[in-house]
Design an enzyme around this catalytic site. Structure first.
Site, PDB file in Angstrom:
ATOM      1  N   HIS A  38      38.117 -48.168  44.780  1.00 35.24           N
ATOM      2  CA  HIS A  38      37.626 -48.490  43.978  1.00 35.24           C
ATOM      3  C   HIS A  38      38.455 -48.916  42.490  1.00 35.24           C
ATOM      4  CE1 HIS A  38      33.944 -49.019  41.351  1.00 35.24           C
ATOM      5  NE2 HIS A  38      34.652 -48.138  40.539  1.00 35.24           N
TER       6      HIS A  38
ATOM      7  N   GLY B 270      27.707 -32.310  35.653  1.00 31.77           N
ATOM      8  CA  GLY B 270      28.085 -34.084  34.465  1.00 31.77           C
ATOM      9  C   GLY B 270      26.826 -34.407  33.981  1.00 31.77           C
ATOM     10  N   ALA B 271      26.421 -34.312  32.783  1.00 29.62           N
ATOM     11  CA  ALA B 271      25.090 -34.302  32.661  1.00 29.62           C
ATOM     12  C   ALA B 271      25.056 -35.762  31.402  1.00 29.62           C
ATOM     13  CB  ALA B 271      23.911 -33.521  31.865  1.00 29.62           C
ATOM     14  N   GLY B 272      26.050 -36.415  31.861  1.00 29.86           N
ATOM     15  CA  GLY B 272      26.351 -37.431  30.644  1.00 29.86           C
ATOM     16  C   GLY B 272      25.530 -38.508  31.521  1.00 29.86           C
ATOM     17  N   ASN B 273      26.021 -39.365  31.004  1.00 30.46           N
ATOM     18  CA  ASN B 273      25.482 -41.018  31.534  1.00 30.46           C
ATOM     19  C   ASN B 273      24.914 -41.271  32.841  1.00 30.46           C
ATOM     20  OD1 ASN B 273      24.720 -42.456  28.802  1.00 30.46           O
ATOM     21  ND2 ASN B 273      27.384 -42.897  28.758  1.00 30.46           N
TER      22      ASN B 273
ATOM     23  N   ARG C  23      36.404 -44.168  30.994  1.00 33.65           N
ATOM     24  CA  ARG C  23      37.347 -45.500  30.255  1.00 33.65           C
ATOM     25  C   ARG C  23      37.242 -46.035  29.232  1.00 33.65           C
ATOM     26  NH1 ARG C  23      39.001 -50.612  33.859  1.00 33.65           N
ATOM     27  NH2 ARG C  23      36.930 -51.174  35.306  1.00 33.65           N
TER      28      ARG C  23
ATOM     29  N   ARG D 269      26.813 -55.021  42.271  1.00 33.04           N
ATOM     30  CA  ARG D 269      27.632 -56.034  41.556  1.00 33.04           C
ATOM     31  C   ARG D 269      27.954 -57.422  42.055  1.00 33.04           C
ATOM     32  NH1 ARG D 269      31.507 -52.292  38.946  1.00 33.04           N
ATOM     33  NH2 ARG D 269      29.666 -51.480  37.088  1.00 33.04           N
TER      34      ARG D 269
HETATM   35  N1  LIG Z   1      32.255 -44.580  40.971  1.00 32.51           N
HETATM   36  C1  LIG Z   1      32.336 -45.251  39.973  1.00 32.51           C
HETATM   37  O1  LIG Z   1      31.902 -45.934  40.599  1.00 32.51           O
HETATM   38  C2  LIG Z   1      32.153 -44.732  38.824  1.00 32.51           C
HETATM   39  C3  LIG Z   1      31.162 -44.899  37.863  1.00 32.51           C
HETATM   40  C4  LIG Z   1      30.819 -45.175  36.624  1.00 32.51           C
HETATM   41  C5  LIG Z   1      30.952 -44.216  36.222  1.00 32.51           C
HETATM   42  N2  LIG Z   1      31.941 -43.168  36.981  1.00 32.51           N
HETATM   43  C6  LIG Z   1      33.119 -42.337  36.320  1.00 32.51           C
HETATM   44  O2  LIG Z   1      31.888 -41.016  36.166  1.00 32.51           O
HETATM   45  C7  LIG Z   1      32.792 -40.520  35.250  1.00 32.51           C
HETATM   46  C8  LIG Z   1      31.228 -40.074  33.886  1.00 32.51           C
HETATM   47  O3  LIG Z   1      30.667 -41.004  33.543  1.00 32.51           O
HETATM   48  P1  LIG Z   1      30.310 -41.006  32.618  1.00 32.51           P
HETATM   49  O4  LIG Z   1      29.769 -42.619  31.843  1.00 32.51           O
HETATM   50  O5  LIG Z   1      28.655 -40.004  33.210  1.00 32.51           O
HETATM   51  O6  LIG Z   1      30.747 -40.255  31.325  1.00 32.51           O
HETATM   52  P2  LIG Z   1      30.038 -39.041  29.811  1.00 32.51           P
HETATM   53  O7  LIG Z   1      31.106 -39.034  29.111  1.00 32.51           O
HETATM   54  O8  LIG Z   1      29.557 -39.976  29.743  1.00 32.51           O
HETATM   55  O9  LIG Z   1      29.723 -38.019  31.205  1.00 32.51           O
HETATM   56  C9  LIG Z   1      30.577 -36.859  31.469  1.00 32.51           C
HETATM   57  C10 LIG Z   1      29.672 -35.519  31.006  1.00 32.51           C
HETATM   58  O10 LIG Z   1      30.939 -35.075  31.760  1.00 32.51           O
HETATM   59  C11 LIG Z   1      30.677 -33.468  31.332  1.00 32.51           C
HETATM   60  N3  LIG Z   1      31.651 -32.474  31.516  1.00 32.51           N
HETATM   61  C12 LIG Z   1      32.779 -32.590  31.381  1.00 32.51           C
HETATM   62  N4  LIG Z   1      33.906 -31.308  31.966  1.00 32.51           N
HETATM   63  C13 LIG Z   1      33.160 -31.388  32.148  1.00 32.51           C
HETATM   64  C14 LIG Z   1      33.037 -30.055  33.379  1.00 32.51           C
HETATM   65  N5  LIG Z   1      33.849 -28.801  33.469  1.00 32.51           N
HETATM   66  N6  LIG Z   1      32.225 -29.726  34.010  1.00 32.51           N
HETATM   67  C15 LIG Z   1      30.877 -29.797  33.666  1.00 32.51           C
HETATM   68  N7  LIG Z   1      30.593 -31.375  32.853  1.00 32.51           N
HETATM   69  C16 LIG Z   1      31.803 -31.479  32.811  1.00 32.51           C
HETATM   70  C17 LIG Z   1      30.135 -33.810  30.218  1.00 32.51           C
HETATM   71  O11 LIG Z   1      30.713 -33.212  29.070  1.00 32.51           O
HETATM   72  C18 LIG Z   1      30.239 -35.391  29.734  1.00 32.51           C
HETATM   73  O12 LIG Z   1      29.079 -35.025  29.968  1.00 32.51           O
HETATM   74  C19 LIG Z   1      33.529 -40.971  34.424  1.00 32.51           C
HETATM   75  O13 LIG Z   1      35.231 -40.883  35.286  1.00 32.51           O
HETATM   76  C20 LIG Z   1      33.736 -42.350  35.262  1.00 32.51           C
HETATM   77  O14 LIG Z   1      34.847 -43.203  34.825  1.00 32.51           O
HETATM   78  C21 LIG Z   1      32.345 -43.892  38.253  1.00 32.51           C
HETATM   79  O1  LIG Z   2      34.536 -49.127  35.475  1.00 31.93           O
HETATM   80  C1  LIG Z   2      34.659 -48.569  34.923  1.00 31.93           C
HETATM   81  O2  LIG Z   2      35.643 -47.284  34.276  1.00 31.93           O
HETATM   82  C2  LIG Z   2      33.667 -47.258  35.666  1.00 31.93           C
HETATM   83  C3  LIG Z   2      33.166 -47.455  37.058  1.00 31.93           C
HETATM   84  O3  LIG Z   2      34.079 -47.183  38.372  1.00 31.93           O
HETATM   85  C4  LIG Z   2      32.512 -49.063  37.194  1.00 31.93           C
HETATM   86  O4  LIG Z   2      33.275 -49.910  37.924  1.00 31.93           O
HETATM   87  O5  LIG Z   2      31.741 -49.220  37.029  1.00 31.93           O
END
Ligand SMILES: NC(=O)c1ccc[n+]([C@@H]2O[C@H](COP(=O)([O-])OP(=O)(O)OC[C@H]3O[C@@H](n4cnc5c(N)ncnc54)[C@H](O)[C@@H]3O)[C@@H](O)[C@H]2O)c1
Ligand SMILES: O=C(O)C[C@H](O)C(=O)O
Length: 310
Positions: free
Chosen positions: A175, A7-10, A82, A151
């Protein structure tokens, strides 16, 4: 050392960036399903190396798991974040499919890797990855507790006008909004926090922490990434450098805290073998009741996953 971030997103790109500039591993592979996306992010991070002075190599690939082979640690961030109005649990259907297929690919090429899950709903995605991987529980864990305590610590630092560096805290549970911050185990430079702040202000901070993720979703229209990506990188660093750090981490409980077969955040020691020990605190009856509520919530979402698997 080789680390893969899926996952190379945010969140994933932030995690890879922190791993690179802190030189946690000499090779960092970023994977995404979107054509060219991970390649672009990895190249951008590599082009920052001469400015920020690091030599970790970052490589991006589109769904090519051969390039991830032999990774020591893999961070899974792939999946939907989300949007305002949604709960993390609303993501289960889409993200379970993604996390399961990614875990399969990861295991095929890096059978010995320690896996850190970030995708939401966190505790249940850790369950999904653990099932798929067939690994021992100490090698498959979820990142949330470091973020949630960060936080809490940041809010406290602001209220007390002290450095966030001096605030230590423990937080347990799932979480979600039922997470359990523990003021009894919160100190400021070694001083119990309860000696420095009144009960009402502390309770407001605890409440704000519980919905800390939602606060950011409301502000930005998507979820947070700087603190989450850094928190995941901190877990990788603890493992890769065998630091024996004490962090709240999501893991399958097998009798600890009187809880069996549920994935929850608890304080652990993190080192080269993954979770090396679950630390059991002597909770009060009130704290136990809060943890039980959180367990009940996570267990209900685990049952949704079980039905999807059936
Ligand atoms: N655990 C935590 O505390 C926490 C904190 C923040 C975000 N998150 C979660 O992390 C996840 C990612 O968040 P984000 O902001 O980076 O989202 P994002 O949309 O910026 O990035 C997600 C990336 O996953 C890629 N992706 C989707 N399916 C894929 C696959 N099969 N193989 C490889 N890559 C794939 C997408 O193309 C996208 O680039 C979300 O589910 C978010 O809820 C969890
Ligand atoms: O709140 C979310 O959906 C993303 C993550 O779990 C967070 O706590 O930032």
């Amino acid at each position: 050392m080789k680390v893969t971030v899926v996952g190379a997103g945010n969140v994933g790109a932030t995690c890879a960036d922190v791993l690179a500039y802190r030189e946690v591993a000499n090779e960092i592979v970023l994977v995404d399903i979107k054509e060219g996306f991970a390649e672009g992010k990895a190249l951008d991070i590599w082009q920052k190396a001469p400015i920020n002075l690091y030599d970790s190599r970052t490589i991006g690939v589109t769904n090519d798991y051969e390039k991830t082979a032999g990774s020591d640690v893999v961070v899974i961030t792939s999946g939907l974040p989300r949007k305002p109005g949604m709960s993390r649990d609303d993501l289960i259907e889409t993200n379970a499919k993604i996390v399961k297929s990614v875990t399969e690919n990861v295991i095929k090429h890096s059978p010995d890797a320690i896996i850190i899950i970030v995708s939401n709903p966190l505790d249940v995605m850790t369950y999904a990855a653990h099932l798929k991987s067939g690994k021992s529980r100490n090698k498959v864990m979820g990142m949330a507790g470091i973020l949630d305590t960060a936080r809490y610590r940041a809010f406290l630092a602001e209220a007390l006008n002290v450095s966030p560096k001096d605030i230590q805290a423990v937080l347990m549970g799932g979480h979600g909004d039922t997470m359990v911050p523990l003021p009894r185990y919160t100190t400021v430079g070694g001083i119990p926090v309860t000696e420095l702040i009144d009960e009402e202000s502390l309770s407001k901070i605890v409440d704000r922490t519980k919905v800390g993720g939602g606060e950011l979703v409301k502000l930005m229209g998507t979820s947070a990434w700087y603190a989450p990506g850094s928190a995941a990188a901190q877990m990788v660093e603890a493992i890769v450098k065998d630091q024996k750090r004490v962090f709240p981490v999501c893991i399958k409980l097998e009798g600890e805290y009187g809880i069996d077969d549920c994935y929850l955040g608890v304080p652990v020691i993190l080192g080269k073998n993954g979770v090396e020990k679950v630390i059991e605190l002597q909770l009060t009856e009130d704290e136990k009741a809060l943890l039980e509520t959180s367990r009940g919530h996570v267990k209900a979402v685990m049952e949704v996953l079980d039905k999807m698997n059936a």
